[in-house]
Structures are given as structure tokens and as C-alpha cells.
Design a protein around this motif. Sequence first.
Motif, PDB file in Angstrom:
ATOM      1  N   ALA A 101      -3.714  -3.738   2.110  1.00 26.95           N
ATOM      2  CA  ALA A 101      -3.058  -3.821   3.525  1.00 26.95           C
ATOM      3  C   ALA A 101      -3.428  -4.964   4.339  1.00 26.95           C
ATOM      4  CB  ALA A 101      -3.573  -2.759   4.328  1.00 26.95           C
ATOM      5  N   LEU A 102      -4.821  -5.572   4.048  1.00 28.29           N
ATOM      6  CA  LEU A 102      -5.137  -6.489   4.834  1.00 28.29           C
ATOM      7  C   LEU A 102      -4.336  -7.949   4.806  1.00 28.29           C
ATOM      8  CD1 LEU A 102      -9.110  -6.017   4.528  1.00 28.29           C
ATOM      9  CD2 LEU A 102      -7.658  -5.939   6.773  1.00 28.29           C
ATOM     10  N   PRO A 103      -4.196  -8.170   3.563  1.00 27.75           N
ATOM     11  CA  PRO A 103      -3.306  -9.458   3.507  1.00 27.75           C
ATOM     12  C   PRO A 103      -1.883  -9.360   4.441  1.00 27.75           C
ATOM     13  CG  PRO A 103      -4.152  -8.848   1.421  1.00 27.75           C
ATOM     14  CD  PRO A 103      -4.320  -7.661   2.104  1.00 27.75           C
ATOM     15  N   VAL A 104      -1.329  -8.288   4.491  1.00 35.61           N
ATOM     16  CA  VAL A 104      -0.162  -8.317   5.395  1.00 35.61           C
ATOM     17  C   VAL A 104      -0.572  -8.307   6.762  1.00 35.61           C
ATOM     18  CG1 VAL A 104       1.645  -6.490   6.152  1.00 35.61           C
ATOM     19  CG2 VAL A 104       0.638  -6.168   3.581  1.00 35.61           C
ATOM     20  N   PHE A 105      -1.830  -8.003   7.229  1.00 35.67           N
ATOM     21  CA  PHE A 105      -2.071  -8.338   8.533  1.00 35.67           C
ATOM     22  C   PHE A 105      -2.756  -9.676   8.854  1.00 35.67           C
ATOM     23  CE2 PHE A 105      -2.690  -3.684   8.430  1.00 35.67           C
ATOM     24  CZ  PHE A 105      -2.197  -3.225   9.477  1.00 35.67           C
ATOM     25  N   GLY A 106      -3.356 -10.196   7.746  1.00 40.54           N
ATOM     26  CA  GLY A 106      -3.935 -11.556   8.252  1.00 40.54           C
ATOM     27  C   GLY A 106      -4.079 -12.430   7.056  1.00 40.54           C
ATOM     28  N   GLY A 107      -3.322 -12.316   6.076  1.00 42.35           N
ATOM     29  CA  GLY A 107      -3.495 -13.395   4.968  1.00 42.35           C
ATOM     30  C   GLY A 107      -4.413 -12.909   3.653  1.00 42.35           C
ATOM     31  N   GLU A 108      -4.539 -13.624   2.605  1.00 45.40           N
ATOM     32  CA  GLU A 108      -5.488 -13.621   1.678  1.00 45.40           C
ATOM     33  C   GLU A 108      -6.992 -13.273   2.081  1.00 45.40           C
ATOM     34  OE1 GLU A 108      -4.300 -12.525  -1.297  1.00 45.40           O
ATOM     35  OE2 GLU A 108      -2.251 -12.690  -0.386  1.00 45.40           O
ATOM     36  N   ILE A 109      -7.420 -12.339   1.398  1.00 45.32           N
ATOM     37  CA  ILE A 109      -8.791 -12.218   1.657  1.00 45.32           C
ATOM     38  C   ILE A 109      -9.696 -13.270   1.174  1.00 45.32           C
ATOM     39  CG2 ILE A 109     -10.989 -10.407   0.945  1.00 45.32           C
ATOM     40  CD1 ILE A 109      -8.612  -8.123   1.389  1.00 45.32           C
TER      41      ILE A 109
END
Length: 247
Positions: A101-109
Amino acid sequence: MKISFLGTSHGSPEDNRFCSSTLIETGGALYLIDAGAPVVDLLTRRHADFTRLRALFTTHFHADHVIGIFHLAMLMNKKIPGTSLDIYLTEQRAIDMFLSALPVFGGEINPEHIRFHLITEKDTYQDEHIRLTPFPTQHLAYWNRPALSYLLEAEGKKVIFSGDLSARLEGNDFPAYALENEVDLLILEMAHQLPEHHAPFLEKCKAKQVAFTHISKWDEKVPDILAMDGQFGFPVRTVLDEDEIIL
């Protein structure tokens, strides 16, 4: 060691308390136990230095304990230079969810800034400032899911964070370590029990002080909790958001 209670509420919204999150400051570093909403805002209001935040440990995967991780991880990943955070979750599927989910919010981890780890009752965390030992609780046993309490050792002090326990302390689900060993502070949840469920265990407890948090039906339980103060040979108190305990 300073323990700051950022959020002391339970799973239902309240107008005077935020969701579960506790900040530990020791040796110049910061650590979190749980990250309920709005943990980022509460840290910011305290002017916390996010570059000092080393690790976040969750007790179990319920929204009121973990939902703030989304915002915190996004900021640490991209927005705040010089940050490096290890996030410990109790279920692999929770890690998979965040990684998805995090890449959807703010790019690659960026693994230089945030890293997710599985923590179980078999694991121990240790760095130059703290040692953290997990113990299983029965909070999610009915669903065959893990939940943890933690023993934190720092600066020669011992603190137990009970995490969420079972309803009515079924199966003697009280932090057994505090019945067998002296601890400087025992932080107990009271969302799923009544004071009389804890009393038989507190009679045997070796804590120097006890603080109740995560209290549902706040006004109804508090008088009975406060009535236990001194009854067992140590102080008993409740904590609210922004309260602090220094050991």
C-alpha cells in the motif's frame, strides 16, 4: 528514561483522547510502542526530532494501534531527511499490506529510511540503548492471531507494556513476568477488563508502580481504579494523553 503517553484511548472514538501510542525517550533516542492515529501530529506538536526515532514496536494488528504507521512511514520514507526507522509488526500479512500500500501513497519504499520486520514471542530487540523482550498475550487467541506484551529494559530500569489482554484476563492473561520479577513500572490496559479482574494479580505483583491506560467506559472505571492506589503496597494511577512518567 521518559515515557510519554501520546494516545491512551481504545478502539472507539473519544473526544478527549487519541488512539494508543506511547513514546519512550532514553539515551538520546526515541522509540514507539504502537502507533494509533494521529501519531505523526502528536509527535510534531511535541517538537519531536524524527531523526532520533529508532524503532516502532506494535503489540498487535488492530487499527487503533497501527493505523498511524501509514502517515509515519510516508514521512520517514520521503519527507524528512536523515531518518531511519525500523517498524516491527506481529503478522507477516500486515507487513505485506504495508509494502503493497505505501507505494500507492507516496512512491517506492527506501530501505535506508524505513524497514519492516516481523516480531514474535521468540524475538528480542537490543541496541545500545534498550533491550525489548516480547511475551505472548491471549488478546487475539480466539482468532488464532498473535498479540504481544513487552518488557523494556533501559538505564537500569524495567518497564512492562501489557499490550491488549484477553477479556476478563481469561486464562490468567496477566503479565506473568511482573508476578515473578521486580519491575519499575507496569503499564496495563483496561479496555477489556474491570478493576476486580486485575486485583487478584496485583496482590502478587512485584511492580513498584502501576499505570492503567487504554480505558474504555472511562468515567465508570476510574474511581474503582483509583481506589486501588496503595492497596497493594505500590502506587496505582491512570494516565491520559500527554501524561509523562520519568524513571
